[in-house]
Design a protein around this motif. Structure first.
Motif, PDB file in Angstrom:
ATOM      1  N   LYS A  78      31.109  45.846  21.266  1.00 51.84           N
ATOM      2  CA  LYS A  78      32.151  45.417  22.199  1.00 51.84           C
ATOM      3  C   LYS A  78      31.698  44.113  22.837  1.00 51.84           C
ATOM      4  O   LYS A  78      30.551  43.708  22.681  1.00 51.84           O
ATOM      5  N   THR A  79      32.599  43.495  23.558  1.00 50.11           N
ATOM      6  CA  THR A  79      32.248  42.305  24.341  1.00 50.11           C
ATOM      7  C   THR A  79      32.614  42.573  25.786  1.00 50.11           C
ATOM      8  O   THR A  79      33.778  42.841  26.096  1.00 50.11           O
ATOM      9  N   TYR A  80      31.610  42.548  26.653  1.00 48.79           N
ATOM     10  CA  TYR A  80      31.863  42.683  28.082  1.00 48.79           C
ATOM     11  C   TYR A  80      32.494  41.391  28.582  1.00 48.79           C
ATOM     12  O   TYR A  80      32.160  40.294  28.117  1.00 48.79           O
ATOM     13  N   VAL A  81      33.391  41.530  29.550  1.00 49.55           N
ATOM     14  CA  VAL A  81      34.015  40.377  30.199  1.00 49.55           C
ATOM     15  C   VAL A  81      33.709  40.489  31.683  1.00 49.55           C
ATOM     16  O   VAL A  81      34.092  41.472  32.328  1.00 49.55           O
ATOM     17  N   TYR A  82      33.000  39.496  32.197  1.00 46.79           N
ATOM     18  CA  TYR A  82      32.646  39.463  33.607  1.00 46.79           C
ATOM     19  C   TYR A  82      33.336  38.262  34.237  1.00 46.79           C
ATOM     20  O   TYR A  82      33.268  37.161  33.692  1.00 46.79           O
ATOM     21  N   VAL A  83      33.975  38.488  35.350  1.00 42.95           N
ATOM     22  CA  VAL A  83      34.587  37.385  36.087  1.00 42.95           C
ATOM     23  C   VAL A  83      33.966  37.383  37.478  1.00 42.95           C
ATOM     24  O   VAL A  83      34.204  38.290  38.272  1.00 42.95           O
ATOM     25  N   PHE A  84      33.158  36.372  37.714  1.00 38.04           N
ATOM     26  CA  PHE A  84      32.579  36.153  39.036  1.00 38.04           C
ATOM     27  C   PHE A  84      33.178  34.847  39.533  1.00 38.04           C
ATOM     28  O   PHE A  84      33.723  34.085  38.756  1.00 38.04           O
ATOM     29  N   GLY A  85      33.054  34.540  40.765  1.00 34.21           N
ATOM     30  CA  GLY A  85      33.587  33.280  41.228  1.00 34.21           C
ATOM     31  C   GLY A  85      33.033  32.864  42.565  1.00 34.21           C
ATOM     32  O   GLY A  85      33.511  31.921  43.157  1.00 34.21           O
ATOM     33  N   ASP A  86      32.045  33.564  43.008  1.00 33.45           N
ATOM     34  CA  ASP A  86      31.513  33.279  44.327  1.00 33.45           C
ATOM     35  C   ASP A  86      30.857  31.905  44.426  1.00 33.45           C
ATOM     36  O   ASP A  86      31.003  31.216  45.418  1.00 33.45           O
ATOM     37  N   ARG A  87      30.135  31.518  43.397  1.00 33.37           N
ATOM     38  CA  ARG A  87      29.355  30.281  43.482  1.00 33.37           C
ATOM     39  C   ARG A  87      30.027  29.092  42.831  1.00 33.37           C
ATOM     40  O   ARG A  87      29.725  27.965  43.172  1.00 33.37           O
ATOM     41  N   VAL A  88      30.904  29.306  41.871  1.00 36.06           N
ATOM     42  CA  VAL A  88      31.540  28.199  41.152  1.00 36.06           C
ATOM     43  C   VAL A  88      33.054  28.392  41.234  1.00 36.06           C
ATOM     44  O   VAL A  88      33.603  29.240  40.539  1.00 36.06           O
ATOM     45  N   PRO A  89      33.727  27.608  42.085  1.00 28.06           N
ATOM     46  CA  PRO A  89      35.172  27.785  42.231  1.00 28.06           C
ATOM     47  C   PRO A  89      35.982  27.110  41.115  1.00 28.06           C
ATOM     48  O   PRO A  89      36.808  26.235  41.348  1.00 28.06           O
ATOM     49  N   HIS A  90      35.690  27.487  39.893  1.00 24.52           N
ATOM     50  CA  HIS A  90      36.472  27.097  38.713  1.00 24.52           C
ATOM     51  C   HIS A  90      36.471  28.338  37.832  1.00 24.52           C
ATOM     52  O   HIS A  90      35.402  28.807  37.439  1.00 24.52           O
ATOM     53  N   LEU A  91      37.661  28.856  37.553  1.00 24.22           N
ATOM     54  CA  LEU A  91      37.760  30.089  36.782  1.00 24.22           C
ATOM     55  C   LEU A  91      36.941  29.989  35.504  1.00 24.22           C
ATOM     56  O   LEU A  91      37.076  29.033  34.739  1.00 24.22           O
ATOM     57  N   HIS A  92      36.069  30.937  35.318  1.00 27.25           N
ATOM     58  CA  HIS A  92      35.320  31.055  34.069  1.00 27.25           C
ATOM     59  C   HIS A  92      35.026  32.530  33.854  1.00 27.25           C
ATOM     60  O   HIS A  92      34.728  33.257  34.789  1.00 27.25           O
ATOM     61  N   LEU A  93      35.166  32.945  32.617  1.00 31.64           N
ATOM     62  CA  LEU A  93      34.873  34.316  32.247  1.00 31.64           C
ATOM     63  C   LEU A  93      33.565  34.312  31.483  1.00 31.64           C
ATOM     64  O   LEU A  93      33.376  33.516  30.563  1.00 31.64           O
ATOM     65  N   ASN A  94      32.660  35.158  31.902  1.00 24.86           N
ATOM     66  CA  ASN A  94      31.396  35.335  31.207  1.00 24.86           C
ATOM     67  C   ASN A  94      31.615  36.418  30.158  1.00 24.86           C
ATOM     68  O   ASN A  94      31.975  37.540  30.493  1.00 24.86           O
ATOM     69  N   LEU A  95      31.414  36.078  28.903  1.00 23.08           N
ATOM     70  CA  LEU A  95      31.652  36.992  27.788  1.00 23.08           C
ATOM     71  C   LEU A  95      30.313  37.354  27.163  1.00 23.08           C
ATOM     72  O   LEU A  95      29.545  36.470  26.790  1.00 23.08           O
ATOM     73  N   ALA A  96      30.046  38.635  27.049  1.00 24.64           N
ATOM     74  CA  ALA A  96      28.737  39.093  26.598  1.00 24.64           C
ATOM     75  C   ALA A  96      28.875  40.165  25.516  1.00 24.64           C
ATOM     76  O   ALA A  96      29.198  41.315  25.824  1.00 24.64           O
ATOM     77  N   PRO A  97      28.629  39.810  24.246  1.00 25.43           N
ATOM     78  CA  PRO A  97      28.628  40.826  23.190  1.00 25.43           C
ATOM     79  C   PRO A  97      27.554  41.879  23.488  1.00 25.43           C
ATOM     80  O   PRO A  97      26.457  41.540  23.928  1.00 25.43           O
TER      81      PRO A  97
END
Length: 141
Positions: A78-97
């Motif tokens: 599977k691929t985990y999808v993490y959405v953080f945004g506390d430190r970088v105010p530009h939407l980015h999804l961290n994708l981790a197989p």
């Protein structure tokens, strides 16, 4: 930093896997998770709650396609999808197989303590495989 991808690419040692007019997918070529990537809109959108316009319309198809490509390229379950945004105010999804027994544990902590980085060749191989899978992908049709 993510509004200027060349800075993020240098900072995180990223390589571009795929992009269209709205989205950019970049793999991080270091660390313990081969295939770890960032999916981000090209237009400045601060947080996932601000997602609108054509990015909102294509978000689902893009996310489904790139997470499947990363999963398959890394030989993951599977691929985990993490959405953080506390430190970088530009939407980015961290994708981790992820597959059982790797460095990821999900939930709090994300990585097992003391895990060693995966070899650079493994990062390069997974990035190349994902890039190949995404060649020609157009989420609009």
């Amino acid at each position: 930093m993510l509004c200027r991808p060349e800075i993020a690419d240098a900072e995180f040692r990223r390589t571009r896997l795929w992009e269209d007019d709205l989205w950019r997918l970049s793999a991080v070529l270091q660390g313990p998770v081969p295939g770890f990537a960032h999916l981000e809109p090209k237009r400045h959108i601060p947080f996932v709650t601000d997602l609108d316009g054509p990015e909102a319309a294509t978000f689902g198809p893009v996310l489904a396609r790139v997470t499947a490509a990363l999963r398959d390229a890394a030989g993951a379950e599977k691929t985990y999808v993490y959405v953080f945004g506390d430190r970088v105010p530009h939407l980015h999804l961290n994708l981790a197989p992820h597959r059982d027994g790797d460095a990821l544990r999900g939930g709090p902590g994300l990585l097992e303590p003391g895990v060693e980085p995966a070899p650079a060749e493994t990062h390069e191989r997974v990035a190349a495989a994902a890039r190949d899978v995404l060649a020609g992908f157009d989420p609009s049709g």
